[in-house]
Design an enzyme around this catalytic site. Structure first.
Site, PDB file in Angstrom:
ATOM      1  N   ASP A   6      57.638  54.390  50.148  1.00  0.00           N
ATOM      2  CA  ASP A   6      58.549  54.103  49.044  1.00  0.00           C
ATOM      3  C   ASP A   6      58.667  55.318  48.118  1.00  0.00           C
ATOM      4  O   ASP A   6      57.700  56.068  47.924  1.00  0.00           O
ATOM      5  CB  ASP A   6      58.006  52.900  48.268  1.00  0.00           C
ATOM      6  CG  ASP A   6      59.014  52.316  47.315  1.00  0.00           C
ATOM      7  OD1 ASP A   6      60.131  52.013  47.760  1.00  0.00           O
ATOM      8  OD2 ASP A   6      58.685  52.152  46.125  1.00  0.00           O
TER       9      ASP A   6
ATOM     10  N   GLU B  20      61.870  56.524  52.392  1.00  0.00           N
ATOM     11  CA  GLU B  20      62.769  55.761  51.512  1.00  0.00           C
ATOM     12  C   GLU B  20      63.428  56.774  50.579  1.00  0.00           C
ATOM     13  O   GLU B  20      62.813  57.254  49.627  1.00  0.00           O
ATOM     14  CB  GLU B  20      61.975  54.711  50.736  1.00  0.00           C
ATOM     15  CG  GLU B  20      62.856  53.752  49.931  1.00  0.00           C
ATOM     16  CD  GLU B  20      63.178  54.279  48.548  1.00  0.00           C
ATOM     17  OE1 GLU B  20      64.327  54.742  48.340  1.00  0.00           O
ATOM     18  OE2 GLU B  20      62.304  54.239  47.676  1.00  0.00           O
TER      19      GLU B  20
ATOM     20  N   ASP C 128      65.098  44.732  47.269  1.00  0.00           N
ATOM     21  CA  ASP C 128      65.519  44.969  45.882  1.00  0.00           C
ATOM     22  C   ASP C 128      66.986  44.648  45.636  1.00  0.00           C
ATOM     23  O   ASP C 128      67.467  44.780  44.497  1.00  0.00           O
ATOM     24  CB  ASP C 128      65.275  46.438  45.499  1.00  0.00           C
ATOM     25  CG  ASP C 128      63.822  46.738  45.210  1.00  0.00           C
ATOM     26  OD1 ASP C 128      63.085  45.805  44.821  1.00  0.00           O
ATOM     27  OD2 ASP C 128      63.410  47.904  45.364  1.00  0.00           O
TER      28      ASP C 128
END
Length: 489
Positions: free
Chosen positions: A291, A338, A390
């Protein structure tokens, strides 16, 4: 090789007792993926969660979440009874997790199981503790101390414990010996159950895509036990914290609050802690999604104590140096970068140099311009998603667009009605040049905003959504398989 998979957090599986676990239903989900012709199951971070229940704010970067332990397996061992589990209040909904009930009601059952297990005499438990001692002892002591302080953050503990003075630690190890065994017991169960489920998935042709946050939580065993890894003051308060700057979506940016790494220290140690972390993740997962990957090139530093990210500034990260060390020490590892958000040319150069695939999210594509997220612009080396944890579900996302955007979406996807958009988005992802397509299960089910997983920068109503029994049908599996075969995934 072209392939596809499904994004579904373990907590969203329709297991008994209030939350998705490594239960029979998880194995059935693997069976469903195989029947549907999928090759990947992408999950969210598996670490133990704290305030806010976010898997991206964990008490340890190595430990597993005790909520995911299958209680039915403990019933089979005779450590719990079905009556004890069934009479526990897990909340009033099968479709949403009640984390307050999880916190107050699951741990007493797990403590009962520990007391009845005779775990101290188990040679497998002893071997597990020895093999993982480099992180397990610190984590178990941290959690035992946290419990003894009413859940308070370690920075609020008395100074000898906050600063890890040896005499104070040795005293607490003796006083909290039973509690320390309990926290190690939970990790033993987690590891035993997860590795069995992962092996079952792998044996059925399903690879696990895991997810690790770039940062660790401030109130974590990692920060407490290894302050040298982070930019902390002498009293263990952060010098600065992580976040992202103001943008079109947030006038004040995002203040995450994680401590920043002391990259000079990491460089001097050959990135030993990071290499250990990445190696450990490669045991947990088949593919690791990192991430906020852009933070390795440059990270946003916000003065500690600020209420917003407005006064932050960019600082240089380790860039490719870390990944050169990784490839030299660990060899080639399967990683997803990401790379969402504002990505600068230096970040693009870093990702290209690593060779890691980046991410393309279709919901970001329809802003009226020739976006890099539109499928006709993809290169092969990327992972395409309709949306992520998200984002809104695709159906709800479409409903929230303005009329001009809706017209463009329908025109690009070659559909006439809004209710056709979710399937058309999946087809656009599957038919693209991207090597890999991953679809949230909510989009296959064409669910609305009630099924959203997370609203970033908010607390209190996230990470709760769950599948319910009967939603994953043979007809859906057959439809998924047909599309997968059509686009040769």
């Amino acid at each position: 090789m072209r392939k596809s998979g499904v994004l579904l957090p373990v907590t969203s599986i329709p297991s008994r007792y209030g939350i998705g676990t490594f239960s029979r239903e998880a194995y059935e989900f693997v069976d469903f993926l195989k029947k549907a012709g999928q090759k990947l199951w992408q999950i969210l971070p598996l670490g133990p969660t704290g305030y806010g229940d976010s898997p991206y704010q964990s008490f340890s970067t190595f430990a597993g979440n005790p909520y995911l332990i299958d209680l039915e397996a403990l019933i089979e061992k005779g450590w719990l009874t079905a009556k004890e589990c069934e009479e526990t209040d897990w909340g009033g909904s099968e479709a949403y997790v009640d984390y307050e009930k999880m916190y107050f009601n699951r741990f007493p059952l797990l403590k009962l199981a520990c007391e009845r297990s005779g775990i101290r005499q188990d040679p497998d438990f002893a071997a597990f503790c020895e093999e993982n001692d480099r992180w397990l002892s610190d984590y178990a002591l941290f959690m035992a101390l946290k419990d003894s302080h009413g859940g308070a953050a370690f920075v609020e503990w008395e100074k000898p414990l906050r600063m890890r003075e040896e005499a104070a630690l040795e005293r607490c190890k003796k006083e909290l010996a039973e509690e320390i065994v309990f926290w190690k017991f939970l990790q033993f169960l987690f590891w035993e159950q997860w590795t069995a489920l992962k092996a079952y998935a792998n044996d059925n042709g399903i690879s696990i895509v895991g997810d690790i946050p770039i940062y660790v939580a401030y109130d974590s065993a990692d920060t407490w036990a290894h302050p040298e890894l982070f930019c902390l003051e002498e009293d263990r308060l952060p010098k600065a914290v992580a976040g992202v700057p103001p943008d079109a979506f947030s006038a004040t940016g995002q203040l995450w609050g994680n401590p920043l790494y002391d990259w000079d220290y990491h460089r001097e140690t050959g990135y030993a802690w990071w290499l250990s972390r990445l190696d450990f993740c490669s045991r947990l997962y088949d593919v690791v999604r990192i991430d906020h990957f852009r933070g390795f090139e440059a990270y946003f530093s916000i003065p500690y104590g600020d209420k917003t990210a407005v006064n932050g500034h960019w600082e240089k990260g380790p860039d490719y140096d870390l990944f050169a060390a990784m490839k030299k020490k660990l060899g080639k590892r399967a990683v997803i970068a990401e790379d969402l958000g504002v990505i600068t040319p230096p970040v693009r150069r870093l990702i290209k140099r690593t060779g890691f695939p980046g991410m393309k999210v279709l919901q970001f594509a329809f802003d009226g311009a020739d976006s890099e997220y539109l499928p006709h612009n993809y290169e092969k080396n990327c992972i395409v998603y309709t949306g992520t944890h998200d984002n809104q579900t695709t159906l709800a996302w479409y409903e929230e667009q303005g009329q001009k955007a809706k017209r463009f979406i329908r025109r690009y996807l070659r559909v006439k009605r809004g209710n056709e958009v979710p399937r058309a988005m999946i087809a656009a992802a599957f038919s693209s040049a991207a090597d890999t397509a991953v679809i949230p299960i909510q989009d296959w089910l064409e669910l609305g905003r009630e099924a959203r997983i997370n609203f970033p920068s908010t607390l209190g109503d996230n990470w709760k959504w769950r599948l319910t029994k009967g939603q994953l049908t043979d007809a859906l599996a057959e439809e998924m398989r047909e599309m997968t075969e059509l686009y040769m995934r």
